[in-house]
Design a protein around this motif. Structure first.
Motif, PDB file in Angstrom:
ATOM      1  N   GLU A  62       0.851  -1.189   0.000  1.00 53.30           N
ATOM      2  CA  GLU A  62       0.000   0.000   0.000  1.00 53.30           C
ATOM      3  C   GLU A  62       0.889   1.242   0.000  1.00 53.30           C
ATOM      4  N   VAL A  88      -3.681   4.152  -6.326  1.00 49.05           N
ATOM      5  CA  VAL A  88      -3.999   2.754  -6.606  1.00 49.05           C
ATOM      6  C   VAL A  88      -3.005   2.183  -7.612  1.00 49.05           C
ATOM      7  N   GLU A  89      -2.726   2.975  -8.638  1.00 51.28           N
ATOM      8  CA  GLU A  89      -1.804   2.553  -9.687  1.00 51.28           C
ATOM      9  C   GLU A  89      -0.427   2.252  -9.088  1.00 51.28           C
ATOM     10  N   ARG A  92      -0.285  -0.885  -6.734  1.00 48.74           N
ATOM     11  CA  ARG A  92      -0.337  -2.122  -7.511  1.00 48.74           C
ATOM     12  C   ARG A  92       1.039  -2.418  -8.135  1.00 48.74           C
ATOM     13  N   ARG A  96       3.307  -5.770  -7.424  1.00 51.81           N
ATOM     14  CA  ARG A  96       3.741  -6.665  -8.509  1.00 51.81           C
ATOM     15  C   ARG A  96       5.261  -6.796  -8.525  1.00 51.81           C
ATOM     16  N   ALA A 100       7.206 -10.415  -7.952  1.00 49.35           N
ATOM     17  CA  ALA A 100       7.962 -11.020  -9.051  1.00 49.35           C
ATOM     18  C   ALA A 100       9.218 -11.728  -8.557  1.00 49.35           C
ATOM     19  N   LEU A 101       9.709 -11.351  -7.386  1.00 48.56           N
ATOM     20  CA  LEU A 101      10.961 -11.927  -6.896  1.00 48.56           C
ATOM     21  C   LEU A 101      10.768 -12.839  -5.694  1.00 48.56           C
ATOM     22  N   THR A 113       2.456  -7.256   4.356  1.00 47.78           N
ATOM     23  CA  THR A 113       1.996  -6.015   3.746  1.00 47.78           C
ATOM     24  C   THR A 113       3.109  -4.991   3.854  1.00 47.78           C
ATOM     25  N   ILE A 197      14.277  -7.209 -16.683  1.00 46.72           N
ATOM     26  CA  ILE A 197      13.077  -6.375 -16.547  1.00 46.72           C
ATOM     27  C   ILE A 197      12.045  -7.038 -15.637  1.00 46.72           C
ATOM     28  N   ILE A 198      11.588  -6.296 -14.647  1.00 48.63           N
ATOM     29  CA  ILE A 198      10.417  -6.721 -13.877  1.00 48.63           C
ATOM     30  C   ILE A 198       9.207  -5.909 -14.330  1.00 48.63           C
ATOM     31  N   GLU A 199       9.421  -4.638 -14.510  1.00 44.37           N
ATOM     32  CA  GLU A 199       8.333  -3.794 -15.011  1.00 44.37           C
ATOM     33  C   GLU A 199       8.949  -2.548 -15.649  1.00 44.37           C
ATOM     34  N   ILE A 200       8.374  -2.151 -16.757  1.00 45.00           N
ATOM     35  CA  ILE A 200       8.784  -0.925 -17.440  1.00 45.00           C
ATOM     36  C   ILE A 200       7.537  -0.133 -17.741  1.00 45.00           C
ATOM     37  N   GLN A 201       7.578   1.146 -17.459  1.00 49.95           N
ATOM     38  CA  GLN A 201       6.476   2.023 -17.826  1.00 49.95           C
ATOM     39  C   GLN A 201       7.065   3.284 -18.418  1.00 49.95           C
TER      40      GLN A 201
ATOM     41  N   GLU B  89      -6.702   2.266 -13.443  1.00 53.26           N
ATOM     42  CA  GLU B  89      -5.423   2.220 -14.155  1.00 53.26           C
ATOM     43  C   GLU B  89      -5.652   2.254 -15.667  1.00 53.26           C
ATOM     44  N   ILE B 200       4.415   2.710 -23.017  1.00 49.60           N
ATOM     45  CA  ILE B 200       4.840   1.315 -23.002  1.00 49.60           C
ATOM     46  C   ILE B 200       4.690   0.814 -21.578  1.00 49.60           C
ATOM     47  N   GLN B 201       4.104  -0.349 -21.438  1.00 44.27           N
ATOM     48  CA  GLN B 201       4.023  -0.984 -20.124  1.00 44.27           C
ATOM     49  C   GLN B 201       4.378  -2.440 -20.277  1.00 44.27           C
ATOM     50  N   GLY B 202       5.489  -2.830 -19.687  1.00 44.66           N
ATOM     51  CA  GLY B 202       5.901  -4.230 -19.791  1.00 44.66           C
ATOM     52  C   GLY B 202       6.022  -4.838 -18.406  1.00 44.66           C
ATOM     53  N   THR B 203       5.586  -6.061 -18.255  1.00 40.57           N
ATOM     54  CA  THR B 203       5.562  -6.712 -16.956  1.00 40.57           C
ATOM     55  C   THR B 203       6.000  -8.167 -17.066  1.00 40.57           C
ATOM     56  N   ALA B 204       6.891  -8.561 -16.161  1.00 45.04           N
ATOM     57  CA  ALA B 204       7.247  -9.973 -16.065  1.00 45.04           C
ATOM     58  C   ALA B 204       6.165 -10.690 -15.283  1.00 45.04           C
ATOM     59  N   GLU B 206       6.273 -14.127 -14.925  1.00 42.23           N
ATOM     60  CA  GLU B 206       7.020 -15.139 -14.180  1.00 42.23           C
ATOM     61  C   GLU B 206       8.411 -14.571 -13.888  1.00 42.23           C
ATOM     62  N   PRO B 208      11.885 -12.432 -14.418  1.00 38.17           N
ATOM     63  CA  PRO B 208      12.301 -11.217 -15.130  1.00 38.17           C
ATOM     64  C   PRO B 208      12.833 -11.592 -16.512  1.00 38.17           C
ATOM     65  N   PHE B 209      12.675 -10.675 -17.469  1.00 36.32           N
ATOM     66  CA  PHE B 209      13.103 -10.986 -18.838  1.00 36.32           C
ATOM     67  C   PHE B 209      14.100  -9.954 -19.327  1.00 36.32           C
TER      68      PHE B 209
ATOM     69  N   ARG E  76      -5.438   0.706   6.614  1.00 37.50           N
ATOM     70  CA  ARG E  76      -5.263   2.088   6.175  1.00 37.50           C
ATOM     71  C   ARG E  76      -6.636   2.721   5.987  1.00 37.50           C
TER      72      ARG E  76
END
Lengths: 238, 238, 238, 238, 238, 238
Positions: A62, A88-89, A92, A96, A100-101, A113, A197-201, B89, B200-204, B206, B208-209, E76
């Motif tokens: 959170e 919220v975005e 989240r 994530r 992922a790890l 949490t 990469i875990i997440e790219i925005q 989102e 661009i939004q990329g998410t692993a 499973e 990481p890539f 929260r």
């Protein structure tokens, strides 16, 4: 060229203070320049309904900002009765990034949490949150190990995050607020310590930008994340 | 190899029906395989308070799913009294994607709300929404031109979106639900017709890539968006 | 005399498309002139708490309108965080109308939720919803029969609904929006195929009206419902 | 035959006490047997936005039940954070019933809110509310006349309401709770003193019922409303 | 006798750091033992509607706790969509306490919102909030003086607060959490520097207690508040 | 000197009518001058989750005001979707005051909810609520005794409440609205019949006030509560 006088590929001054919160199982007070975030990890001996009797645990996050963490006061979300879309975005994304790890089969039916609360904001609060959240979460897992409840920290790798952007035509690392609010494009990179990469925005703030420009942001991010990961290890003494 | 039998770089069957909604200024009923989204653009002669007397207009988006658009019924957001984090989102993403191409000084103090309502869902509802929203918005602007209220459609380019992912080790274009729920990674690309990045939004999902894998997804996305943009032009007759 | 040129006792063009929604157990896309409603019936293997271990099932209904189904855009109920009074009133009416004909001991401890979502509105959305909901619900029950879960469709009769009103001094059948917004009185009749009453709601929009006038509306309604019931049977092939 | 021993066409003991509430411009504490409702009419020197500068006034109604007005305690709506569907439905009915008789051009740009709060419930709370609301509203208008703000009470007629139902096969007048909860059908009639229809709502609780049965309920209702209107006039001294 | 080893009339270790928050007009990070509260004062150039064009200003307060400020994590409030009763009660108390000393005609039509956010909790968060809020508010007023917007700090006196209680039969000063959760009675005293009453709240946690016992708590409170006021002056350099 | 002509130490005319509400297990309609509150006590055979299988019961309270109990109409809390801070504060006070005297181990795993609803307000609604709530609660306990479910009323004493204040420089007992809205200070005293403290809340409305002034209010309160307790006993016949 940068308002802060930093080099294009230079992070802000970073500090991480694990164990800041006396009451939490894990915590980290992270400062990235004037952006200060308190991250706490709370372990509970229960899981959400969809995981009951599964033998698996859960990690969630959170995010919040103190009303006057920002330049002008924001309304308190609790008083308005709902969290903003941006909040919220972000929470989240943090959740994530951590999941992922984490090996969710490696710490029993427990929920952790991670709360990321922005005490002071100067750009990059979501990436600072992720970087600090990793430390708080690691510490909470470590405490479970110390207590003999699990055998080892159930994480497959290390994660940190940083924002990069196109500012006055140049790719720069770790945007502060004056840069962020004038960037042509910015991107948040959540990467592992080895640059995966875990997440790219990425978002164009003004005109659409090219794949090559995106590539140059990516390179900066890998450098920054590598440095942040070293600081995390130092803070944790691992 | 794909459940649908499509080639790795093959879009689903796409159709776009502009003007589907009798009451709206602009609309498009877009079908991407079994994903069906009704996009409407509503023009109002007023702007949000922060734009009053600025001479500028505003474009915003909202997103929703019919309760039984999905395989099992979802609770109705209106009945639960709040929009889910995922909804918020997505509608923020649609709004940013449209605003990136709109000249907000080019259509007076008007607000255009683009509603994207998912009638049936089979993966990729957010990208279908963006692709259809462009058509609905264009049509609404065109109507203002026809009415003599503005001189030309105030958009600097064309936008479409598609998702790509790593599925059973291969990069594939335009994930449907069976692929999406088993992908190792997925990314949503919001691009202009000439392949520049809006978002661009990329998410692993499973592990990481790598940056190289991300690059292969990007290439597929450019092909897909190029084809979608051609279909948009055909649907609009431009 | 009527804006549409219809005879006083003439329904609009009606079509009903059962099975429109791929994911739902039962569905019907009903068009009454320019009023278009998608009705879906979702079967769940659970009942509300007050029916647990009772051996009885439950049928309930929800109603919604797409924001731009109407002439000017309505705010989205999910975004405002609550359903309007009118929405609540209508969905309660639909639910009661269906339950009046269902044998709740005849389909086990299952809940069926009928969603009626207005895609386009031109008057009479609540009556169109009820008429289409019957078809969707019948189809869902029929599927349970096909699956061998129940022996027969547990409905004691057939239901359809229509509105009638006093328009320019004349009783007319099946009001469209231009008539509805200028009627002196209007009434919604939910009747069985043999003309018995399930629910009646009559309202004076201008001056109070007489019992005799109400009787003339009732006569029109019986004619209309009889025709609608025939169309339902044809659509269902029963 | 009736649990209370009343004749089939007999009202409960009725009393109406105008002026019960010291603070309100108009009020009536109405008792229909053990159903007790406090109705107050509050005059405010403002109208809703859609009527500003129209020269017209507005009449609206709200309805509530004290938590222990009923046999078992209901949750307090204020504590749950929303009004139930039934509440919304009833207050909309009360408001429409009053507005049908009010000349909204006859009392300036004022809003009158009629609150109907159920102190004790034994069936028929919505019809008692309407009957009492008329008295409270009349009194509030009368006060405006006394104050010289308007010339006459701007109401075109008199309204009262009563419920009738089929109980053990017989049509009966003015259902109390033991009857209401076992009726085969019930209907609420909102009528003028000369028997014209303002609003009718009839519902089959068990099997659908016939037009002839509905007619017999209507006849009882006309008798009951006529008697209630006489009591209203007596209470008001008009 | 006390868990902390303090004397009966001994405060915890107190520190106050004015100017902690870079962005706020006034701020104070107050630590009372392990209870840490960040107080910020935000000046806005507007007043609530009821004060417009009155020439008067307004001071209000909000209170919150970080989810893991406490021994076990609290939900929260922003996520649950409403503030708890305890939160509302405390922030109303803080607001009243400050307004009692402010001359609302002395700083123009401005609103000052004092946010008290508990970073770590160990009992006495509401009294620490009031004591710190005074410092933050003073600092904000002082800044308006420095900017030449007002001539002097518009406060008629100085306020601090402390809790006292009956613990194991003895009156003690400044309860920490282990004491607070086992006290027979506790009372919060909001006093001026000369010992006058702004607000008193006393509650029996077990048996009712006597006027004499209340008197002994009052005496301790006057001592404690006197010491706290001295520390406030030192922190502010006045 | 007092607007009502009462002596400084004189209560308003008080009446208490136990058993007013037909449906509730206990009730009291209390009138303190023009302040009228209906208190009901509802017994339920269940406890909140934190008390399940503890053998203990629970007493809680809720408070509400009818919209036009006051001089000008207040918005209905149920319609606004939340209870005001003042409401929450008052109902928490009532609940604490009752629980202080109840032996929660003395009536099994039952919950008793005391609802205090203000029918008419003229100052002192919270103290009237507490005084009436005692009577309603006693009656509900007494009914459990009569039914043989418990052996005796599980209350350790008797509680009543009254407000006192400084009005035009004098300490006065039992403030009515004209006094309350002009008082320099006021305090609510919740005391036992022998003058011990359950809860005290004192507030400076204008300037801070002295300990001596507070003492004079306390003396008046003891006199008033003693008289109120006598009336409670008379009403209950104990």
């Amino acid at each position: 060229m940068r308002p802060s006088g930093r080099a294009l590929d230079e992070l802000r001054n970073i500090s991480m203070e694990p164990g800041y919160a006396k009451n939490a199982e894990g915590s980290c007070f992270i400062k990235c320049g004037d952006t200060h975030v308190l991250c706490t990890a709370s372990v509970e001996e229960r899981v959400p309904p969809f995981l009951r009797n599964s033998g698996k645990g859960w990690v969630t996050a959170e995010y919040g900002m103190l009303p006057r963490s920002t330049g002008s006061r924001m309304g308190r979300e609790a008083a308005r009765g709902k969290q903003q879309g941006r909040t919220v975005e972000i929470q989240r994304l943090i959740g994530r990034s951590l999941r992922a790890l984490v090996n969710i089969e490696g710490f029993g039916e427990r929920q952790i949490t991670v709360d990321c609360d922005v005490i002071q904001a100067d750009g990059g609060t979501r990436t600072a949150s992720i970087t600090g959240a990793y430390v708080a979460l690691y510490q909470a897992f470590d405490k479970l190990v110390e207590q003999g409840k699990i055998l080892e920290v159930p994480m497959k790798g290390q994660v940190a995050a940083v924002s990069c952007g196109l500012y006055k035509g140049n790719p720069v690392l770790d945007l502060d607020y004056p840069e962020d609010s004038n960037a042509q494009a910015d991107a948040n990179f959540v990467l592992t310590s080895n640059g995966h990469i875990i997440e790219i925005q990425g978002t164009a703030e003004e005109d659409p930008f090219s794949e090559a420009q995106f590539g140059s942001l990516f390179s900066l991010a890998k450098k920054g994340v590598s440095e942040l990961c070293a600081m995390q290890r130092e803070a944790l003494g691992i």
